[in-house]
Design a protein around this motif. Structure first.
Motif, mmCIF file in Angstrom:
data_model
loop_
_atom_site.group_PDB
_atom_site.id
_atom_site.type_symbol
_atom_site.label_atom_id
_atom_site.label_comp_id
_atom_site.label_asym_id
_atom_site.label_seq_id
_atom_site.Cartn_x
_atom_site.Cartn_y
_atom_site.Cartn_z
ATOM 1 N N GLY A 72 2.429 -10.781 -4.031
ATOM 2 C CA GLY A 72 2.873 -9.437 -3.664
ATOM 3 C C GLY A 72 4.223 -9.412 -2.987
ATOM 4 O O GLY A 72 4.397 -8.717 -1.990
ATOM 5 N N ILE A 73 5.194 -10.139 -3.534
ATOM 6 C CA ILE A 73 6.531 -10.163 -2.950
ATOM 7 C C ILE A 73 7.343 -9.021 -3.564
ATOM 8 O O ILE A 73 8.074 -9.203 -4.540
ATOM 9 N N PHE A 74 7.190 -7.818 -3.015
ATOM 10 C CA PHE A 74 7.911 -6.651 -3.509
ATOM 11 C C PHE A 74 9.229 -6.458 -2.768
ATOM 12 O O PHE A 74 10.161 -5.875 -3.297
ATOM 13 N N ARG A 75 9.262 -6.859 -1.507
ATOM 14 C CA ARG A 75 10.476 -6.753 -0.704
ATOM 15 C C ARG A 75 10.740 -8.111 -0.104
ATOM 16 O O ARG A 75 9.827 -8.909 0.087
ATOM 17 N N PHE A 123 1.174 -3.255 0.621
ATOM 18 C CA PHE A 123 1.638 -3.989 -0.556
ATOM 19 C C PHE A 123 0.594 -4.949 -1.108
ATOM 20 O O PHE A 123 0.455 -5.091 -2.324
ATOM 21 N N SER A 124 -0.110 -5.645 -0.229
ATOM 22 C CA SER A 124 -1.086 -6.629 -0.713
ATOM 23 C C SER A 124 -2.205 -5.944 -1.488
ATOM 24 O O SER A 124 -2.688 -6.459 -2.503
ATOM 25 N N GLU A 167 6.766 5.214 1.329
ATOM 26 C CA GLU A 167 6.347 3.854 0.998
ATOM 27 C C GLU A 167 5.790 3.765 -0.420
ATOM 28 O O GLU A 167 6.230 2.947 -1.230
ATOM 29 N N LEU A 168 4.813 4.618 -0.742
ATOM 30 C CA LEU A 168 4.233 4.609 -2.084
ATOM 31 C C LEU A 168 5.113 5.346 -3.080
ATOM 32 O O LEU A 168 5.137 5.014 -4.266
ATOM 33 N N ASN A 169 5.843 6.354 -2.602
ATOM 34 C CA ASN A 169 6.700 7.116 -3.501
ATOM 35 C C ASN A 169 7.742 6.219 -4.160
ATOM 36 O O ASN A 169 7.972 6.274 -5.369
ATOM 37 N N ALA A 202 -6.902 6.468 -2.553
ATOM 38 C CA ALA A 202 -6.144 7.005 -1.423
ATOM 39 C C ALA A 202 -6.892 6.803 -0.114
ATOM 40 O O ALA A 202 -6.295 6.441 0.914
ATOM 41 N N GLN A 203 -8.197 7.023 -0.135
ATOM 42 C CA GLN A 203 -8.982 6.826 1.082
ATOM 43 C C GLN A 203 -8.999 5.362 1.504
ATOM 44 O O GLN A 203 -8.983 5.043 2.689
ATOM 45 N N GLN A 204 -9.026 4.479 0.523
ATOM 46 C CA GLN A 204 -9.039 3.058 0.832
ATOM 47 C C GLN A 204 -7.730 2.590 1.456
ATOM 48 O O GLN A 204 -7.721 1.760 2.367
ATOM 49 N N ILE A 205 -6.624 3.141 0.976
ATOM 50 C CA ILE A 205 -5.326 2.641 1.406
ATOM 51 C C ILE A 205 -4.718 3.453 2.547
ATOM 52 O O ILE A 205 -3.713 3.043 3.149
ATOM 53 N N ARG A 206 -5.341 4.570 2.880
ATOM 54 C CA ARG A 206 -4.798 5.464 3.910
ATOM 55 C C ARG A 206 -4.407 4.738 5.203
ATOM 56 O O ARG A 206 -3.308 4.961 5.740
#
Length: 292
Positions: A128-131, A175-176, A210-212, A198-202
């Motif tokens: 998960g190396i996005f940044r 991210f993970s 961040e998600l946008n 959404a509920q899981q990641i909230r």
């Protein structure tokens, strides 16, 4: 919306000094600290290394901390402004706390516009190396935590919290989870409920951008179904954000769902006051309605 996406930079380090002008000067793969002390990298590495001063009190605590079984991977981009700032500081920190250099792996990645920051041997796969930079701390080969892009407090305080197994929340903790969903195909599965995701990641999402920005990055890589799912998740988290809703509308438009695109874009106008943003939404609406 794209004008905000440009500001957020979609998981790409963007600073005035972020890019090397000549591609052959970008470092790739596993390197050593010595590589960064050579031209042209020494211009930013030496300055950052020399000018960073470790907090004395935290340094003493780190020196007393057991590092048995601890290893660290550092993923960074020689083209990236955040990497140029944080990597010299982190390596100085490791030197000053006498961390065994043999237990540190320094991996330079390329692809500032890639979905996953890539290295020649693929060391980044599944991580998960996005940044970048990312400092991953392992104990006996198992990740215990990481510092994403920049510290929550300071590099030394963050590292101490991780080594002490204290509660530590890295930046972009979502991210993970997103990476796991991507690998499992959950974001492209039409039967998966965005509201549930959404509920899981909230608890892991810091703000609407961040998600946008991740959604736009997925669109850039032609992962349209995955992008729309991310935009739908974000719309569940921020249902009254004109920015988030217009991004979802744009996602629908790019997947050919013009009916949902029109309804979502019209809804986004109700929550948008900025004139520039409204103009961009109207342009998308005209496109969805076939108006020239």
């Amino acid at each position: 919306m794209k004008y905000l996406f440009a500001v957020i930079a979609a998981f790409i380090c963007i600073t005035t000094n972020a890019q090397q002008n000549t591609p052959d000067r970008i470092l790739y793969g596993s390197i050593t600290k010595d590589s960064l002390q050579q031209a042209p990298y020494n211009k930013w590495f030496s300055k950052g290394f020399d000018e960073y001063h470790i907090n004395p009190g935290t340094k003493e605590k780190l020196l007393a901390q057991s590092t048995k079984g601890i290893s660290i991977e550092i993923f960074f981009g020689s083209w990236c402004g955040d990497s140029r700032r944080e990597v010299p500081r982190f390596l100085k920190l490791l030197d000053e706390i006498k961390f065994n250099r043999a237990n540190t792996k320094l991996i330079s990645v390329g692809g500032s516009d890639s979905l996953y920051k890539q290295s020649p041997q693929g060391e980044e796969k599944g991580k998960g190396i996005f940044r970048v930079p990312v400092f991953i701390v392992y104990k006996n080969g198992v990740e215990i935590n990481r510092i994403n892009e920049y510290p929550s407090l300071s590099l030394e305080k963050d590292l101490l919290a991780i080594l002490n197994n204290e509660t530590y929340t890295p930046n972009y903790k979502s991210f993970s989870t997103i990476n796991k969903w991507l690998n499992e195909g959950n974001l492209s599965d039409s039967n998966i409920t965005a509201r549930s995701l959404a509920q899981q990641i909230r608890p892991l999402v810091s703000n609407e951008y961040e998600l946008n920005s991740l959604g736009y990055l997925l669109l850039q890589h032609n992962l349209k179904a995955e992008a729309v799912t991310i935009f739908r998740i974000n719309a569940n988290l921020y249902p009254e954000s004109g920015n988030v809703l217009s991004s979802l509308g744009e996602g629908y438009l790019k997947t050919g769902n013009t009916e949902k695109a029109i309804a979502t874009l019209e809804n986004s106008l109700l929550f948008t006051k900025d004139a520039t943003a409204m103009k961009e939404i109207l342009q998308l609406l005209y496109q969805a309605k076939g108006v020239k």
